[in-house]
Motif scaffolding. Sequence first.
Motif, PDB file in Angstrom:
ATOM      1  N   LEU A  31       0.914  -1.087   0.047  1.00  0.00           N
ATOM      2  CA  LEU A  31      -0.007   0.103  -0.051  1.00  0.00           C
ATOM      3  C   LEU A  31       0.987   1.213   0.046  1.00  0.00           C
ATOM      4  N   PRO A  58       1.325   5.622  -1.947  1.00  0.00           N
ATOM      5  CA  PRO A  58       0.837   6.642  -2.879  1.00  0.00           C
ATOM      6  C   PRO A  58       1.937   6.279  -4.176  1.00  0.00           C
ATOM      7  N   ASN A  59       1.224   7.065  -5.268  1.00  0.00           N
ATOM      8  CA  ASN A  59       1.902   7.067  -6.457  1.00  0.00           C
ATOM      9  C   ASN A  59       3.581   7.132  -6.209  1.00  0.00           C
ATOM     10  N   LYS A  65       6.332   0.925  -5.227  1.00  0.00           N
ATOM     11  CA  LYS A  65       5.484  -0.241  -5.305  1.00  0.00           C
ATOM     12  C   LYS A  65       5.775  -1.049  -6.469  1.00  0.00           C
ATOM     13  N   GLU A 124      -1.843  -2.858  -9.031  1.00  0.00           N
ATOM     14  CA  GLU A 124      -2.886  -1.814  -9.079  1.00  0.00           C
ATOM     15  C   GLU A 124      -3.894  -2.265  -9.802  1.00  0.00           C
ATOM     16  N   THR A 152      -0.463  -4.315  -5.498  1.00  0.00           N
ATOM     17  CA  THR A 152      -0.141  -3.455  -4.985  1.00  0.00           C
ATOM     18  C   THR A 152      -1.298  -2.484  -5.099  1.00  0.00           C
ATOM     19  N   HIS A 187      -3.239   1.936  -4.166  1.00  0.00           N
ATOM     20  CA  HIS A 187      -3.333   3.119  -3.276  1.00  0.00           C
ATOM     21  C   HIS A 187      -4.611   3.095  -2.715  1.00  0.00           C
ATOM     22  N   ASP A 217       6.665   4.000   1.586  1.00  0.00           N
ATOM     23  CA  ASP A 217       6.639   5.619   1.310  1.00  0.00           C
ATOM     24  C   ASP A 217       8.027   6.140   0.876  1.00  0.00           C
ATOM     25  N   GLU A 253      -6.263   4.524   5.403  1.00  0.00           N
ATOM     26  CA  GLU A 253      -5.935   5.779   4.949  1.00  0.00           C
ATOM     27  C   GLU A 253      -5.567   6.519   6.156  1.00  0.00           C
ATOM     28  N   LEU A 270      -3.224   9.061   0.820  1.00  0.00           N
ATOM     29  CA  LEU A 270      -2.946   8.243  -0.162  1.00  0.00           C
ATOM     30  C   LEU A 270      -3.138   8.582  -1.633  1.00  0.00           C
TER      31      LEU A 270
END
Lengths: 306, 267
Positions: A38, A40-41, A45, A163, A193, A195, A211, A293, A304
């Motif tokens: 998990l 963010p872009n 990941k 994703e 993966t 988000h 992160d 989140e 996220l």
Amino acid sequence: MSEQPLIYARGLVKRFGDFTAVDGIDLEVAPGEAFGFLGPNGAGKSSTMRMISCVSLPTGGELRILGLDPARDGSRIRARLGVCPQLDNLDPDLSVRENLTTYARYFGLSKAQARSRADELLDFAQLQEKASSAVEPLSGGMKRRLTIARALVNDPDLVLLDEPTTGLDPQARHLLWERLFRLKQRGTTLVLTTHYMDEAEQLCDRLVVMDGGRIVAEGSPRSLIETYSTPEVVELRFADGVDYAGKLEGIGRIDPLPDRILLYADDGDAAVAEVHRRGLTPSSVLVRRSSLEDVFLQLTGRTLVD
Amino acid sequence: MVTTMLAARISPSRVGAVINRNVGALRSGPSYWLVLVSGFFEPVLYLLSIGVGVGALVGELRLPSGRVVEYAEFVAPAMLAVSAMSGALAETTFNFFFKMKYSKTFEAVLATPVKPFEIAVGELAWALVRSSVYTGAFLVVMVALGLTSPGWALAAFPATLLVGVAFGGVGMAISTLMRGWQDFDMLTTGQFALFLFSGTFSPVQDYPAAFEVVVAVTPLFHAVELVRGLAIGELGWGLLGHAAYLVVMGAAGLAFAARRIQRTLCV
């Protein structure tokens, strides 16, 4: 043999020039697990997934997939993996069915095996009626299901999904989740993966929060929420621009976001009652269960999905 | 050396699967077939217009060996070599580039046990299928027009395969370096220059001396000389030199393309 982890990584690093995408992560995924990344872009990941899928080689650290070394046995490992990439790369020159049969041949399946496998997978992906259609006219959800079906063509030991539901509408996402859940119930090892925290909560037994190329937390969705958040969260919005953070002090931990204030509490309703008792009048109040989140926000100070 | 040995460990079944994908794409619609057919007719039209048409004005031509041939006999083997080149290049440039860069076909294939070298070999083999369909049909036309004998046609056919390998290998290599479709204009221009000045329509001995040297290093010249030597039965040791040039060209192109696939897609 069954005790051996399917994925084993120690100090795994991936650099592109001076940019470090993955900055020394440790991982172990056991057979039958549903494991999630998990973040963010840009968290690293996808780079991690590409290393696990033995397409890209690590810049540093140790990596073993199915007990083998990707640098030496990449082809042998890939024979036992199913990969669903972030962007659909279905073959536009082939029909839906041919996308499956053609792909099966890369894994050494015979023509007859490829055909029967394609039939099973068209059923699984609920694409039987579209079998002879071209790929282009399919909806986003159908393309995704076909990509996942294609990833299963070799009956893989390990399925990697990058994703899987990004960009799909809610209905398509739920159908996909249901299919992935079926796979999980059959004992297929899933690594994905996302988000989306709801996706991670729905599908993952265990996950790591990434992160900036590092793992910042690890555990089951529940245990992460318990460790890094409170059972409930109150979202308060105020119509005026006054800084309310100070006036909420003592009710619970506070996260002032640009558009709202998050108030972490064991009992959300009791916290709301206290807000009103202090004479504060928020324009909207939402009491909800805590989510991943919130865990992410707590760990990194950012949301996220921005 | 070690990498060469590893690269040599290729699986025929996986190479076959790469070819099989292209066979599947043939069924996708009539557009591919149209391109296929028009590609064949181009050199045939040149043969008829220049070889036969202009040839009627030129008359006969004396070869270095002293033998005299009809102008059309001289041009036809060159057009045969050109059709081997264009068949192989059409597959390994436009189609290869599309699969590598736009449709992400190779990216999907590389997630399977198939290795970059196997993709390159499979694509080259497929290009050779197209090229040999062109040259096979072209040889039939040549025999029908009396421009070669069936025996020499059979001798020339393997040479056209070698021409296909050479241009197919280099075509793939070039495609891996292409940035976008605009780069194909340069390729098309280069291909046309080779087509005009490789001893195709007039003997290279008639070119200015300095220019003859330049032409002698370009690939279509060697292809034309080799194919012409066999098609009109002018054998000599020089043919081996031309063949060696094409072998090296094909092998270098193939190795380079495989390496570039690895370096651009496996990162």
